[in-house]
Design a protein around this motif. Structure first.
Motif, PDB file in Angstrom:
ATOM      1  N   VAL A  75       4.955 -11.990 -14.785  1.00 45.24           N
ATOM      2  CA  VAL A  75       5.396 -10.774 -15.477  1.00 45.24           C
ATOM      3  C   VAL A  75       4.484 -10.479 -16.664  1.00 45.24           C
ATOM      4  CG1 VAL A  75       7.284  -9.717 -16.781  1.00 45.24           C
ATOM      5  CG2 VAL A  75       7.776 -11.012 -14.709  1.00 45.24           C
ATOM      6  N   ASP A  76       4.045 -11.519 -17.377  1.00 41.24           N
ATOM      7  CA  ASP A  76       3.135 -11.336 -18.503  1.00 41.24           C
ATOM      8  C   ASP A  76       1.840 -10.650 -18.086  1.00 41.24           C
ATOM      9  OD1 ASP A  76       4.852 -12.471 -20.297  1.00 41.24           O
ATOM     10  OD2 ASP A  76       3.830 -14.405 -20.408  1.00 41.24           O
ATOM     11  N   CYS A  77       1.391 -10.913 -16.867  1.00 39.27           N
ATOM     12  CA  CYS A  77       0.111 -10.390 -16.400  1.00 39.27           C
ATOM     13  C   CYS A  77       0.215  -8.990 -15.789  1.00 39.27           C
ATOM     14  CB  CYS A  77      -0.498 -11.334 -15.356  1.00 39.27           C
ATOM     15  SG  CYS A  77      -1.054 -12.924 -16.030  1.00 39.27           S
ATOM     16  N   LEU A  78       1.430  -8.487 -15.599  1.00 37.63           N
ATOM     17  CA  LEU A  78       1.638  -7.226 -14.883  1.00 37.63           C
ATOM     18  C   LEU A  78       1.749  -6.054 -15.849  1.00 37.63           C
ATOM     19  CD1 LEU A  78       2.133  -6.178 -11.963  1.00 37.63           C
ATOM     20  CD2 LEU A  78       4.589  -6.410 -12.425  1.00 37.63           C
ATOM     21  N   LYS A  79       1.040  -4.972 -15.535  1.00 36.94           N
ATOM     22  CA  LYS A  79       1.132  -3.746 -16.328  1.00 36.94           C
ATOM     23  C   LYS A  79       2.494  -3.092 -16.177  1.00 36.94           C
ATOM     24  CE  LYS A  79      -3.635  -1.919 -16.229  1.00 36.94           C
ATOM     25  NZ  LYS A  79      -4.440  -0.752 -15.743  1.00 36.94           N
ATOM     26  N   ASP A  80       2.883  -2.298 -17.148  1.00 36.41           N
ATOM     27  CA  ASP A  80       4.033  -1.419 -16.968  1.00 36.41           C
ATOM     28  C   ASP A  80       3.742  -0.491 -15.795  1.00 36.41           C
ATOM     29  OD1 ASP A  80       5.348  -2.517 -19.067  1.00 36.41           O
ATOM     30  OD2 ASP A  80       5.082  -0.855 -20.451  1.00 36.41           O
ATOM     31  N   GLY A  81       4.683  -0.386 -14.876  1.00 41.13           N
ATOM     32  CA  GLY A  81       4.459   0.425 -13.686  1.00 41.13           C
ATOM     33  C   GLY A  81       3.743  -0.318 -12.579  1.00 41.13           C
ATOM     34  N   GLY A  82       3.354  -1.568 -12.857  1.00 43.18           N
ATOM     35  CA  GLY A  82       2.636  -2.353 -11.859  1.00 43.18           C
ATOM     36  C   GLY A  82       3.546  -2.893 -10.773  1.00 43.18           C
ATOM     37  N   VAL A  83       2.921  -3.348  -9.683  1.00 40.01           N
ATOM     38  CA  VAL A  83       3.637  -3.852  -8.519  1.00 40.01           C
ATOM     39  C   VAL A  83       3.278  -5.317  -8.292  1.00 40.01           C
ATOM     40  CG1 VAL A  83       3.892  -3.659  -6.015  1.00 40.01           C
ATOM     41  CG2 VAL A  83       3.814  -1.596  -7.414  1.00 40.01           C
ATOM     42  N   LEU A  84       4.289  -6.143  -8.056  1.00 42.30           N
ATOM     43  CA  LEU A  84       4.103  -7.575  -7.850  1.00 42.30           C
ATOM     44  C   LEU A  84       4.735  -7.964  -6.520  1.00 42.30           C
ATOM     45  CD1 LEU A  84       4.672 -10.267 -10.594  1.00 42.30           C
ATOM     46  CD2 LEU A  84       5.390 -10.661  -8.249  1.00 42.30           C
ATOM     47  N   LEU A  85       3.967  -8.643  -5.681  1.00 47.78           N
ATOM     48  CA  LEU A  85       4.437  -9.047  -4.357  1.00 47.78           C
ATOM     49  C   LEU A  85       4.491 -10.564  -4.271  1.00 47.78           C
ATOM     50  CD1 LEU A  85       3.425 -10.102  -1.306  1.00 47.78           C
ATOM     51  CD2 LEU A  85       5.173  -8.316  -1.401  1.00 47.78           C
ATOM     52  N   ILE A  86       5.672 -11.100  -3.988  1.00 51.55           N
ATOM     53  CA  ILE A  86       5.847 -12.533  -3.757  1.00 51.55           C
ATOM     54  C   ILE A  86       6.198 -12.719  -2.287  1.00 51.55           C
ATOM     55  CG2 ILE A  86       7.079 -14.628  -4.384  1.00 51.55           C
ATOM     56  CD1 ILE A  86       5.670 -13.509  -6.728  1.00 51.55           C
ATOM     57  N   TYR A  87       5.398 -13.501  -1.582  1.00 52.16           N
ATOM     58  CA  TYR A  87       5.608 -13.771  -0.159  1.00 52.16           C
ATOM     59  C   TYR A  87       5.934 -15.247  -0.039  1.00 52.16           C
ATOM     60  CZ  TYR A  87       4.680 -12.554   4.779  1.00 52.16           C
ATOM     61  OH  TYR A  87       4.785 -12.262   6.127  1.00 52.16           O
ATOM     62  N   LEU A  88       7.107 -15.583   0.504  1.00 52.71           N
ATOM     63  CA  LEU A  88       7.553 -16.964   0.473  1.00 52.71           C
ATOM     64  C   LEU A  88       8.494 -17.261   1.630  1.00 52.71           C
ATOM     65  CD1 LEU A  88      10.331 -17.324  -2.259  1.00 52.71           C
ATOM     66  CD2 LEU A  88       9.537 -15.135  -1.413  1.00 52.71           C
ATOM     67  N   LEU A 116       0.812  -1.217   0.000  1.00 53.25           N
ATOM     68  CA  LEU A 116       0.000   0.000   0.000  1.00 53.25           C
ATOM     69  C   LEU A 116       0.848   1.271   0.000  1.00 53.25           C
ATOM     70  CD1 LEU A 116      -2.810  -1.001   2.533  1.00 53.25           C
ATOM     71  CD2 LEU A 116      -3.005  -0.832   0.044  1.00 53.25           C
ATOM     72  N   GLN A 117       1.994   1.208   0.667  1.00 48.50           N
ATOM     73  CA  GLN A 117       2.837   2.394   0.787  1.00 48.50           C
ATOM     74  C   GLN A 117       3.858   2.526  -0.340  1.00 48.50           C
ATOM     75  OE1 GLN A 117       4.470   1.971   4.753  1.00 48.50           O
ATOM     76  NE2 GLN A 117       2.418   1.851   5.659  1.00 48.50           N
ATOM     77  N   HIS A 118       3.838   1.563  -1.256  1.00 46.48           N
ATOM     78  CA  HIS A 118       4.805   1.623  -2.354  1.00 46.48           C
ATOM     79  C   HIS A 118       4.479   2.812  -3.262  1.00 46.48           C
ATOM     80  CE1 HIS A 118       7.202   0.383  -5.836  1.00 46.48           C
ATOM     81  NE2 HIS A 118       7.847  -0.419  -5.008  1.00 46.48           N
ATOM     82  N   GLY A 119       5.510   3.534  -3.667  1.00 43.95           N
ATOM     83  CA  GLY A 119       5.312   4.728  -4.473  1.00 43.95           C
ATOM     84  C   GLY A 119       4.567   4.479  -5.768  1.00 43.95           C
ATOM     85  N   ASN A 120       4.739   3.294  -6.363  1.00 43.09           N
ATOM     86  CA  ASN A 120       4.076   3.017  -7.630  1.00 43.09           C
ATOM     87  C   ASN A 120       2.568   2.882  -7.509  1.00 43.09           C
ATOM     88  OD1 ASN A 120       6.762   2.714  -8.687  1.00 43.09           O
ATOM     89  ND2 ASN A 120       5.827   1.545 -10.360  1.00 43.09           N
TER      90      ASN A 120
END
Length: 302
Positions: free
Chosen positions: A164-177, A41-45
């Motif tokens: 990556v294919d599903c993510l917009k340019d400028g999008g944010v992806l979070l992997i929790y592992l 939520l706090q990510h600048g993007n």
């Protein structure tokens, strides 16, 4: 060490649900599962994406991969709704019972009903196949994968390519592992436990794979612990066995494993690098790692 016949926990959804519930009852702090939400939520993007969406009038598209009962997703969507009112959330979850619980939470929460929800009882691989069959090239502003990358098919490159294919340019992806240096991850790669999908749990390799595709990454570790005292004291035999099953990802591990393998499990579980004692309890550090990746404009999908 000799192998043995087993049923992988992920192939028995009902047993998985019970073992996971017992595991959750023994992990703490209680809110640890949602610790990554503020990081997103706090990510600048996120604010940059919202500003663009406000000008276009489009919805923010969110994709949850392996969302389970929706505890984390609902926290995220609630936070996003406080920032932007047009939210479209796609939930990909193969377990029908978890998906139903998620739907019930949404239907009983007025604020969450403000978002548009797209429910997919599918595995990640089924979701991608469906997209390909429908020639669906839609993209998402936010993608989250919480402890689900272990179950993706085809290896690390295929898993990363799909996200990556599903993510917009400028999008944010979070992997929790699992944290690569954590004891829970080490246990999944013990010699007798080759069937556990540990090959997709290494943070440096996953981060490197994203960066190779032009994504900018950062990561953080969130403190989380599991009380495994009952495995040794057996005050509740049912819970002890389900804890063992979740840790090994084997259905009825104690009954199925030869005595030498089970004894080796117990021996390793007592080693200082695996557990420690605190106030009379035996504790395992299961602190997970979060990778947050940002897709830059012009980043190659593959």
């Amino acid at each position: 060490m000799a192998d043995f016949e087993y049923v992988n926990l992920k192939d028995d959804p009902e047993h998985y649900e019970t073992s996971f519930a017992v595991f959750n009852d023994h992990r703490y702090p209680r809110n640890a599962r949602e610790a990554w939400v503020p990081m997103v939520l706090q990510h600048g993007n996120i604010q940059t994406s919202i500003s663009k969406l406000e000008r276009s009038g489009e919805s923010m598209r969110v994709l949850g991969i392996g969302s389970g009962t929706g505890v984390e997703d609902c926290k995220l969507i609630t936070g996003l709704l406080e920032r932007y009112q047009r939210i479209h959330s796609t939930v990909v979850e193969p377990n029908k019972h978890y998906l139903r619980q998620h739907q019930e939470t949404v239907s009983s929460t007025e604020n969450l009903k403000k978002a548009d929800w797209d429910w997919r009882q599918q595995s990640w691989d089924e979701f991608l196949t469906h997209r390909m069959e429908k020639n669906d090239s839609s993209k998402f502003d936010v993608i989250t994968s919480v402890h689900s990358i272990y179950y993706m098919q085809g290896g690390l490159n295929a898993a990363v390519d799909g996200m990556v294919d599903c993510l917009k340019d400028g999008g944010v992806l979070l992997i929790y592992l699992r944290n690569m240096d954590g004891t829970f991850n080490e246990m999944s790669n013990w010699p007798w436990n080759k069937h556990h999908e540990g090959n997709l749990s290494y943070t440096p390799e996953i981060r490197k794979s994203f960066e190779k595709r032009g994504l900018l990454c950062e990561n953080a570790v969130f403190p989380e612990f599991c009380d495994v005292t009952n495995i040794f004291e057996r005050r509740n035999e049912r819970d002890a066995r389900h804890l063992e099953d979740f840790m090994t990802h084997v259905v009825n591990f104690k009954e199925r494993a030869p005595s030498n393998i089970y004894n080796d499990f117990m021996k390793r579980l007592q080693e200082p690098r695996t557990t420690y004692r605190e106030n009379g309890r035996i504790i395992m550090d299961i602190s997970p790692n979060a990778i947050i990746a940002r897709k830059t404009s012009g980043c190659a999908d593959r």
